[in-house]
Write an enzyme that holds these catalytic residues in place. Structure first.
Site, PDB file in Angstrom:
ATOM      1  CG  HIS A 100      80.693  51.855 -41.228  1.00  0.00           C
ATOM      2  ND1 HIS A 100      80.232  52.281 -42.385  1.00  0.00           N
ATOM      3  CD2 HIS A 100      81.196  50.734 -41.760  1.00  0.00           C
ATOM      4  CE1 HIS A 100      80.298  51.437 -43.343  1.00  0.00           C
ATOM      5  NE2 HIS A 100      81.044  50.398 -43.025  1.00  0.00           N
ATOM      6  CD  GLU A 151      78.519  46.837 -41.424  1.00  0.00           C
ATOM      7  OE1 GLU A 151      78.140  45.621 -42.143  1.00  0.00           O
ATOM      8  OE2 GLU A 151      79.238  47.434 -41.850  1.00  0.00           O
ATOM      9  CG  HIS A 169      88.954  51.714 -25.294  1.00  0.00           C
ATOM     10  ND1 HIS A 169      90.185  51.777 -24.791  1.00  0.00           N
ATOM     11  CD2 HIS A 169      88.835  52.889 -25.585  1.00  0.00           C
ATOM     12  CE1 HIS A 169      90.755  53.030 -24.720  1.00  0.00           C
ATOM     13  NE2 HIS A 169      89.691  53.690 -25.330  1.00  0.00           N
ATOM     14  CD  GLU A 217      88.811  56.042 -22.267  1.00  0.00           C
ATOM     15  OE1 GLU A 217      89.372  56.705 -21.426  1.00  0.00           O
ATOM     16  OE2 GLU A 217      89.204  55.984 -23.314  1.00  0.00           O
TER      17      GLU A 217
END
Length: 359
Positions: A100, A151, A169, A217
């Site tokens: 994550h 998270e 991004h 994106e």
């Protein structure tokens, strides 16, 4: 699962996060609020480790050293003395996966609404720890034990963060970029780049911003098992970063591209093909060697079978270990934390302990 709080005196450290504190060091937890207890798998102590040490570009055993971990009463070796070549080979064979990415937001409910309604994510779980004054939410396109997820961290009373210039991004793969952009506009979202082919290529993309200013994106591609597919970070020396992530993290250089017309280079790094796995996109802008990282973006968490070996290979690869490997007090989840040559943070989490936390 992992949270690093910003350096602000008004924000208290929490048990469910990686935290840096003069009093209690570093801590991480992924327990639900109702089950903050010890794992059944207990790691009681770690004796002096059987160290890897760098000497004449070799990883050799320190004379007379020994490493063991007490697990359910039995002593078992954690690592063995191996050469540098064997250590780097082990990294390639280690079972690793990007688990994550962690970052901070100013209004958790607002962000959850945007991600679920506009990007099609699911709220996987949410927990509030009022005594520590923070709330976490985990979102993604599938369960945490098999998908790369987000998270989000909301610290009570903090409604704004600096995203910084270093963070680029997140990438999300969608089947129809134009339809997704139209939906986001209808929901009041901000589109910063209209749908169209990427410069110098044919892939249709668009860029949007979430309510906190984090860029996404949108990449048009067919069905994929991992729609949350990229984290883009800017680095000051691309070749140095590629070497580090290959050696220390065991990632593969999936592709590299130079765009002299637009004065930047990129490298895609990961643990499998881009169309099936989340990847790290490293970007080098000509002539820029340092970036302001802000205090919004925190880190990526990666699973490993052995945090002890992981930490030593990171050191061998000239990385900086910021949290020595071992079980966390009270929870026994084994982790190690480091920064890459540009200061980007990563936490490695024991694979078995991570699955137990999800239970």
């Amino acid at each position: 699962m992992v949270r690093i709080i910003p350096m602000a005196s008004s924000i208290r450290p929490s048990l469910s996060s990686i935290r840096f504190s003069s009093r209690c060091g570093v801590s991480l937890s992924s327990f639900n609020n109702s089950s903050r207890r010890l794992n059944s798998f207990h790691v009681g102590c770690v004796t002096q480790s059987q160290l890897f040490s760098l000497k004449a570009s070799k990883l050799v055993r320190a004379e007379g050293s020994n490493m063991a971990v007490r697990a359910t009463g039995n002593m078992a070796p954690v690592s063995s003395a191996i050469t540098q070549e064997d250590a780097l080979d082990w990294v390639k064979k280690d079972k690793r996966r990007m688990l994550h990415v962690v970052y901070r937001v100013g209004d958790l409910d607002r962000t959850i609404k945007f991600y679920t309604e506009c990007l099609g994510m699911k709220l996987l779980r949410k927990r509030d720890i009022p005594e520590e004054r923070y709330t976490n939410a985990f979102l993604g396109y599938g369960p945490e034990d098999s998908h790369f997820v987000i998270e989000l961290t909301y610290n009570y009373g903090v409604d704004k963060y600096d995203v910084g210039a270093g963070f680029g991004h997140f990438g999300v793969a969608v089947e129809d970029v134009t339809k997704t952009v139209d939906l986001i506009k209808a929901k009041g979202g901000k589109v910063t780049r209209e749908p169209g082919p990427v410069k110098g290529g044919r892939t249709v993309i668009a860029f949007i911003e979430d309510p906190d200013g984090y860029k996404f994106e949108l990449l048009e591609r067919g069905p994929t098992p991992e729609p949350l597919c990229q984290v883009m970070l800017r680095v000051g020396d691309l070749d140095r970063s590629i070497n580090f992530y290959e050696q220390a993290f065991g990632m593969e250089l999936l592709r590299k591209r130079d765009n002299p017309e637009y004065k930047y280079k990129i490298a895609m790094m990961g643990y499998g093909p881009e169309d099936k796995n989340a990847v790290l996109e490293l970007t080098y802008n000509y002539g820029v060697t340092e970036y302001d990282k802000g205090n919004g973006y925190a880190q990526i968490a990666i699973g490993t079978n052995d945090v002890y070996k992981t930490a030593e290979v990171i050191k061998l690869s000239e990385g900086k270990v910021t949290r020595e490997p071992g079980p966390l007090p009270g929870i026994n989840t084994k982790i190690t934390a480091c920064v890459d040559p540009d200061g980007w943070k990563t936490v490695f989490v024991d694979n078995i302990d991570f699955l137990k936390e999800l239970e």
